[in-house]
Design an enzyme around this catalytic site. Structure first.
Site, PDB file in Angstrom:
ATOM      1  N   GLY A  17       0.470  -1.322   0.045  1.00  0.00           N
ATOM      2  CA  GLY A  17       0.018  -0.109  -0.257  1.00  0.00           C
ATOM      3  C   GLY A  17       0.676   1.285   0.025  1.00  0.00           C
ATOM      4  O   GLY A  17       0.083   2.343  -0.947  1.00  0.00           O
ATOM      5  N   ASN A  18       2.087   1.027   0.713  1.00  0.00           N
ATOM      6  CA  ASN A  18       2.435   2.750   0.961  1.00  0.00           C
ATOM      7  C   ASN A  18       3.370   2.629  -0.033  1.00  0.00           C
ATOM      8  O   ASN A  18       3.704   3.952  -1.014  1.00  0.00           O
ATOM      9  CB  ASN A  18       3.880   2.501   1.800  1.00  0.00           C
ATOM     10  CG  ASN A  18       4.606   1.183   1.490  1.00  0.00           C
ATOM     11  OD1 ASN A  18       5.181   0.661   0.408  1.00  0.00           O
ATOM     12  ND2 ASN A  18       4.849  -0.534   2.308  1.00  0.00           N
ATOM     13  N   LYS A 135      -8.740  -8.433  11.255  1.00  0.00           N
ATOM     14  CA  LYS A 135      -8.123  -7.108  10.653  1.00  0.00           C
ATOM     15  C   LYS A 135      -8.587  -5.536  10.242  1.00  0.00           C
ATOM     16  O   LYS A 135     -10.097  -5.873   9.851  1.00  0.00           O
ATOM     17  CB  LYS A 135      -8.362  -7.578   9.116  1.00  0.00           C
ATOM     18  CG  LYS A 135      -7.390  -6.448   7.882  1.00  0.00           C
ATOM     19  CD  LYS A 135      -6.401  -6.764   7.327  1.00  0.00           C
ATOM     20  CE  LYS A 135      -5.678  -5.722   6.604  1.00  0.00           C
ATOM     21  NZ  LYS A 135      -4.124  -5.392   6.551  1.00  0.00           N
ATOM     22  N   LYS A 219      -2.439  -9.261   1.193  1.00  0.00           N
ATOM     23  CA  LYS A 219      -2.713  -9.835   0.065  1.00  0.00           C
ATOM     24  C   LYS A 219      -1.211 -10.656  -0.274  1.00  0.00           C
ATOM     25  O   LYS A 219      -0.785 -11.022  -1.337  1.00  0.00           O
ATOM     26  CB  LYS A 219      -2.445  -8.045  -0.640  1.00  0.00           C
ATOM     27  CG  LYS A 219      -1.181  -6.752   0.137  1.00  0.00           C
ATOM     28  CD  LYS A 219      -0.066  -7.008  -1.221  1.00  0.00           C
ATOM     29  CE  LYS A 219       0.587  -6.041  -0.608  1.00  0.00           C
ATOM     30  NZ  LYS A 219       1.454  -6.127   0.942  1.00  0.00           N
ATOM     31  N   LYS A 281       4.729 -11.241   5.556  1.00  0.00           N
ATOM     32  CA  LYS A 281       6.021 -11.363   4.390  1.00  0.00           C
ATOM     33  C   LYS A 281       6.698 -12.209   4.526  1.00  0.00           C
ATOM     34  O   LYS A 281       6.277 -13.276   3.542  1.00  0.00           O
ATOM     35  CB  LYS A 281       6.279  -9.882   3.896  1.00  0.00           C
ATOM     36  CG  LYS A 281       4.860  -8.112   3.689  1.00  0.00           C
ATOM     37  CD  LYS A 281       5.977  -7.341   3.511  1.00  0.00           C
ATOM     38  CE  LYS A 281       5.350  -6.236   4.190  1.00  0.00           C
ATOM     39  NZ  LYS A 281       3.923  -6.386   3.040  1.00  0.00           N
TER      40      LYS A 281
HETATM   41  P1  ADP Z   1       3.071  -2.896   3.210  1.00  0.00           P
HETATM   42  O1  ADP Z   1       1.537  -1.949   2.551  1.00  0.00           O
HETATM   43  O2  ADP Z   1       3.953  -3.188   2.252  1.00  0.00           O
HETATM   44  O3  ADP Z   1       2.116  -4.565   3.511  1.00  0.00           O
HETATM   45  P2  ADP Z   1       2.889  -3.136   5.897  1.00  0.00           P
HETATM   46  O4  ADP Z   1       3.051  -1.635   6.690  1.00  0.00           O
HETATM   47  O5  ADP Z   1       2.210  -3.875   6.144  1.00  0.00           O
HETATM   48  O6  ADP Z   1       3.768  -2.694   4.448  1.00  0.00           O
HETATM   49  O7  ADP Z   1       4.438  -3.685   6.740  1.00  0.00           O
HETATM   50  C1  ADP Z   1       6.265  -3.274   6.223  1.00  0.00           C
HETATM   51  C2  ADP Z   1       6.805  -2.713   7.842  1.00  0.00           C
HETATM   52  O8  ADP Z   1       7.047  -3.773   8.178  1.00  0.00           O
HETATM   53  C3  ADP Z   1       8.095  -2.181   7.172  1.00  0.00           C
HETATM   54  O9  ADP Z   1       7.981  -0.696   6.438  1.00  0.00           O
HETATM   55  C4  ADP Z   1       8.936  -1.831   8.634  1.00  0.00           C
HETATM   56  O10 ADP Z   1       8.060  -0.761   8.858  1.00  0.00           O
HETATM   57  C5  ADP Z   1       8.017  -3.295   8.895  1.00  0.00           C
HETATM   58  N1  ADP Z   1       8.621  -3.718  10.185  1.00  0.00           N
HETATM   59  C6  ADP Z   1       8.384  -4.375  11.233  1.00  0.00           C
HETATM   60  N2  ADP Z   1       8.908  -5.665  11.424  1.00  0.00           N
HETATM   61  C7  ADP Z   1      10.216  -5.548  10.647  1.00  0.00           C
HETATM   62  C8  ADP Z   1      11.528  -6.168  10.889  1.00  0.00           C
HETATM   63  N3  ADP Z   1      11.594  -7.024  11.807  1.00  0.00           N
HETATM   64  N4  ADP Z   1      11.923  -5.803   9.722  1.00  0.00           N
HETATM   65  C9  ADP Z   1      11.794  -4.541   8.964  1.00  0.00           C
HETATM   66  N5  ADP Z   1      10.501  -3.921   9.050  1.00  0.00           N
HETATM   67  C10 ADP Z   1       9.473  -4.142   9.546  1.00  0.00           C
HETATM   68 MG    MG Z   2       0.715  -4.824   4.987  1.00  0.00          MG
END
Ligand code: ADP
Ligand code: MG
Length: 324
Positions: A17-18, A135, A219, A281
């Site tokens: 999303g970012n 969620k 997703k 992820k």
């Molecule tokens: P997206 O919109 O791509 O799904 P999310 O915000 O849901 O992104 O997840 C990615 C974010 O998770 C990263 O930008 C970071 O802020 C956070 N994060 C949490 N734990 C970790 C980790 N162990 N290493 C790196 N990032 C992490």
């Molecule tokens: Mg996410």
């Protein structure tokens, strides 16, 4: 259109999303176009380098905006149910990727074209997630507003002192209804956008008909399933960080260049990856590597600006199967 060259490698790229709303304080559509254009340039670089690509994407913020519009307009216009909202965002985000990617291909004289497929994903009616919706979707609410939504059948929770939010179930994706169409389009050389927002969750009822269920699918999980099912060589997760870290956000933080499935599972169990952001992820990568029939399957997590370098092994976090 030329067909996929025999040597072409297949990647599923999951766009966070970012990547689509770069700055949450400036979410207007004109800025969304800028972000999508940037993403399209990175994807076109990959296609130019010989990759065939299936693009998946999140839709969390966009779903939130549509829900908010529903609330504001409720006196005058009927609200849009969640399944149609997901379908709407698959269409609008897919369209933006389609137009920007096709412009890139045209300008680079690449004989490729992008299409978007509205995608349904089957879940189990008895998935335990339905008994425990977790969620959060939409904006933060005052308690009175939250209670009013509760009357309408929503489930609401108090979110860590920050206010109330609606929550929906996030069931496991079991099968991608349009899988064969995606596979065939890929084989014919199309660049496909699919399973947007994790796909529209459906179950098959006793009459054998597909019916939407009130839920959202993660997703990253849906992308992992798709990547394994269409025999992708690579699952590339494009998100907000260049690399995955241990002890993320702490002084003893360690950035990871490479990790095996076994290491990932061990770190997950030790709580290194935040649930709802990085954990899904890592889980998605682990599942893809375990389910994949490709002997040299790889998963990479990085941010949009490092996609190219990560593919060359210069950055990002790369996950591979343990060597036997
Ligand atoms: P997206 O919109 O791509 O799904 P999310 O915000 O849901 O992104 O997840 C990615 C974010 O998770 C990263 O930008 C970071 O802020 C956070 N994060 C949490 N734990 C970790 C980790 N162990 N290493 C790196 N990032 C992490
Ligand atoms: Mg996410």
């Amino acid at each position: 259109m030329s067909s996929t060259p025999e040597s072409s490698r297949l990647a599923v790229i999951a766009i966070g999303g970012n990547s689509l709303i770069a700055d949450s304080r400036a979410p207007e559509v004109v800025h969304q176009w800028d972000a999508v254009r940037e993403t399209a340039r990175n994807i076109a670089d990959m296609v130019e380098a010989g990759w065939t690509v299936v693009v998946t994407h999140g839709n969390g913020p966009q779903v939130g905006f549509i829900l908010r519009r529903n609330e504001l307009a409720a006196r005058e216009v009927h609200p849009t149910p969640l399944d149609l909202i997901v379908a709407d965002t698959q269409g609008s985000i897919g369209f933006m990727l389609q137009q920007t990617l096709n412009n890139e291909f045209f300008q680079r004289q690449l004989d490729r074209q992008c299409i978007t497929l509205v995608t349904q994903v089957e879940v189990a009616a008895d998935d335990p997630a339905f008994a425990n919706p977790t969620k959060p979707i939409g904006s933060f609410l005052a308690e009175a507003q939250a209670r009013a939504f509760e009357q309408e059948g929503w489930q609401v929770v108090e979110d860590a002192g920050r206010g109330w939010r609606r929550v929906v179930a996030s069931p496991e994706p079991l099968a991608i209804v349009e899988e064969r169409a995606i596979r065939q389009a890929v084989q014919m050389g199309w660049i496909v956008v699919a399973v947007g927002g994790g796909g529209i969750p459906v179950i098959r009822n006793t009459k054998g008909e597909l019916r939407s269920v009130y839920a959202v699918i993660d997703k990253d999980r849906a992308s992992s399933l798709l990547a394994a099912r269409i025999d992708a060589n690579l699952l590339l997760i494009s998100t907000g960080v260049e690399k995955v870290a241990l002890n993320y956000g702490h002084p003893n933080q360690i950035w990871l260049d490479e990790l095996t499935v076994a290491e990932a599972e061990r770190y997950m169990a030790a709580g290194h990856f935040a649930p709802g952001s990085m954990k899904p992820k890592i889980e998605a990568c682990v599942r893809f590597l375990k389910q994949s029939r490709q002997t040299e399957a790889t998963a990479i997590i990085t941010d949009p600006s490092h996609l190219g370098q990560a593919l060359q092994g210069k950055t990002g976090t790369r996950m591979v199967r343990p060597h036997p």
